[in-house]
Scaffold this motif. Structure first.
Motif, PDB file in Angstrom:
ATOM      1  N   VAL A  80      37.640  29.896  43.469  1.00 16.76           N
ATOM      2  CA  VAL A  80      38.221  31.115  42.898  1.00 16.76           C
ATOM      3  C   VAL A  80      39.128  30.768  41.724  1.00 16.76           C
ATOM      4  CG1 VAL A  80      39.697  33.110  43.364  1.00 16.76           C
ATOM      5  CG2 VAL A  80      38.116  32.285  45.124  1.00 16.76           C
ATOM      6  N   PRO A  81      38.906  31.328  40.545  1.00 16.26           N
ATOM      7  CA  PRO A  81      39.770  31.042  39.399  1.00 16.26           C
ATOM      8  C   PRO A  81      41.239  31.339  39.708  1.00 16.26           C
ATOM      9  CG  PRO A  81      37.809  32.228  38.689  1.00 16.26           C
ATOM     10  CD  PRO A  81      37.814  32.266  40.194  1.00 16.26           C
ATOM     11  N   GLY A  82      42.097  30.393  39.394  1.00 15.61           N
ATOM     12  CA  GLY A  82      43.523  30.580  39.618  1.00 15.61           C
ATOM     13  C   GLY A  82      44.012  30.242  41.009  1.00 15.61           C
ATOM     14  N   SER A  83      43.101  29.816  41.897  1.00 13.59           N
ATOM     15  CA  SER A  83      43.525  29.522  43.272  1.00 13.59           C
ATOM     16  C   SER A  83      44.474  28.333  43.346  1.00 13.59           C
ATOM     17  CB  SER A  83      42.311  29.276  44.168  1.00 13.59           C
ATOM     18  OG  SER A  83      41.578  28.136  43.733  1.00 13.59           O
ATOM     19  N   ASP A  84      44.470  27.494  42.288  1.00 11.92           N
ATOM     20  CA  ASP A  84      45.370  26.342  42.294  1.00 11.92           C
ATOM     21  C   ASP A  84      46.830  26.760  42.146  1.00 11.92           C
ATOM     22  OD1 ASP A  84      45.070  27.193  39.666  1.00 11.92           O
ATOM     23  OD2 ASP A  84      45.123  25.178  38.820  1.00 11.92           O
ATOM     24  N   LYS A  85      47.063  28.053  41.886  1.00 13.21           N
ATOM     25  CA  LYS A  85      48.436  28.542  41.779  1.00 13.21           C
ATOM     26  C   LYS A  85      49.056  28.814  43.143  1.00 13.21           C
ATOM     27  CE  LYS A  85      47.679  30.601  37.201  1.00 13.21           C
ATOM     28  NZ  LYS A  85      47.671  31.857  36.397  1.00 13.21           N
ATOM     29  N   VAL A  86      48.225  28.853  44.182  1.00 14.84           N
ATOM     30  CA  VAL A  86      48.747  28.998  45.542  1.00 14.84           C
ATOM     31  C   VAL A  86      49.574  27.756  45.852  1.00 14.84           C
ATOM     32  CG1 VAL A  86      48.147  29.127  47.996  1.00 14.84           C
ATOM     33  CG2 VAL A  86      46.830  30.437  46.303  1.00 14.84           C
ATOM     34  N   CYS A 132      44.815  35.402  45.565  1.00 16.81           N
ATOM     35  CA  CYS A 132      43.647  35.147  44.724  1.00 16.81           C
ATOM     36  C   CYS A 132      42.830  36.411  44.456  1.00 16.81           C
ATOM     37  CB  CYS A 132      42.754  34.088  45.373  1.00 16.81           C
ATOM     38  SG  CYS A 132      43.504  32.459  45.489  1.00 16.81           S
ATOM     39  N   GLY A 133      43.351  37.543  44.910  1.00 20.42           N
ATOM     40  CA  GLY A 133      42.659  38.813  44.677  1.00 20.42           C
ATOM     41  C   GLY A 133      41.465  39.058  45.566  1.00 20.42           C
ATOM     42  N   LEU A 134      41.413  38.361  46.699  1.00 19.75           N
ATOM     43  CA  LEU A 134      40.320  38.553  47.643  1.00 19.75           C
ATOM     44  C   LEU A 134      40.778  39.471  48.780  1.00 19.75           C
ATOM     45  CD1 LEU A 134      38.988  34.883  47.936  1.00 19.75           C
ATOM     46  CD2 LEU A 134      38.154  36.709  46.455  1.00 19.75           C
ATOM     47  N   ASP A 135      40.298  40.673  48.804  1.00 23.12           N
ATOM     48  CA  ASP A 135      40.667  41.624  49.843  1.00 23.12           C
ATOM     49  C   ASP A 135      39.696  41.513  51.018  1.00 23.12           C
ATOM     50  OD1 ASP A 135      42.731  42.689  48.299  1.00 23.12           O
ATOM     51  OD2 ASP A 135      41.348  44.020  47.246  1.00 23.12           O
TER      52      ASP A 135
END
Length: 224
Positions: free
Chosen positions: A17-23, A220-223
């Motif tokens: 998922v794009p941006g998941s490394d921000k978690v 990550c925007g996954l609902d």
């Protein structure tokens, strides 16, 4: 019984998922998981520990993975190292004698020992020379550490997670607190204490891990 169906796939999917490394902590574990353990391996681990693992952690090892992606910097992987037995792999914990895992978890500080050592804290007014004060304070800190970090304080618990800056998380496997998660903030002067969910309920391994997963997916925007 905790239902871990689909959890491994959900965790691994976050890596793409794009941006998941921000978690928080994701750059350390990369949402990767060790392979699950076989039933015989878990049985061998429990025999080596001389304890029955809490059901939710035991089934996690069987159906999700032996460690890897998880809260903060992840779940420390547990691995068999030949004749040396099992070990949770990570730099934040020292080698523990197997017998200590089966001892009853003491459940917090020894108030008398802690109060006694705190009362001995060097006071500047008692010293004419700052060098003497520094030496006394250093010696006192060493004695305080011996009390606070006595390995018997965490007997009956597994160190499972590095939260960074010296903070770690333990899973209790013996005694009245068995199955509960405890946070270790001793590096900040705060004692070991049981973790709680946002609704105030005590955290067990499943609620702690699944809560992290839901929060990571939401970030990550996954609902779901």
């Amino acid at each position: 019984m905790t239902d871990w169906t689909g959890v491994r796939d959900r965790v691994l999917a976050l890596a793409a998922v794009p941006g998941s490394d921000k978690v928080f902590g994701a750059r350390a574990h990369g949402f990767a998981l060790d392979a699950p353990l076989a039933t015989t391996e878990v049985a061998d681990l429990e025999a080596w520990l001389d304890v029955d693992l809490p059901e939710d952690y035991r089934s996690f090892l069987l159906h999700v993975g032996a460690g890897g992606a998880g809260p903060a910097y992840g779940i420390l992987p547990v691995r068999r190292e030949g004749s040396a037995g099992w070990r949770w792999v990570g730099e934040l914990i020292e080698e523990v004698e197997p017998g200590m895992f089966a001892e009853k978890f003491p459940g917090g500080a020894d108030p008398e020992a802690t109060v006694a050592i705190l009362a001995e804290r060097p006071v500047q007014d008692d010293f004419d020379d700052l060098a003497d004060l520094d030496a006394a304070f250093e010696a006192w800190e060493e004695r305080l550490g011996e009390v606070q970090y006595d390995p018997r304080r965490t007997a009956g618990a597994l160190c499972l997670c590095d939260e960074g800056c010296g903070m770690v998380v333990w899973l209790v496997v013996t005694g009245p607190e068995r199955g509960r998660m405890w946070r270790d903030d001793r590096c900040n002067g705060t004692d070991l204490h049981p973790m709680r969910e946002t609704d105030g309920s005590v955290s067990d391994f499943a609620s702690w891990y699944l809560g992290w997963l839901a929060a990571a997916e939401a970030a990550c925007g996954l609902d779901r």
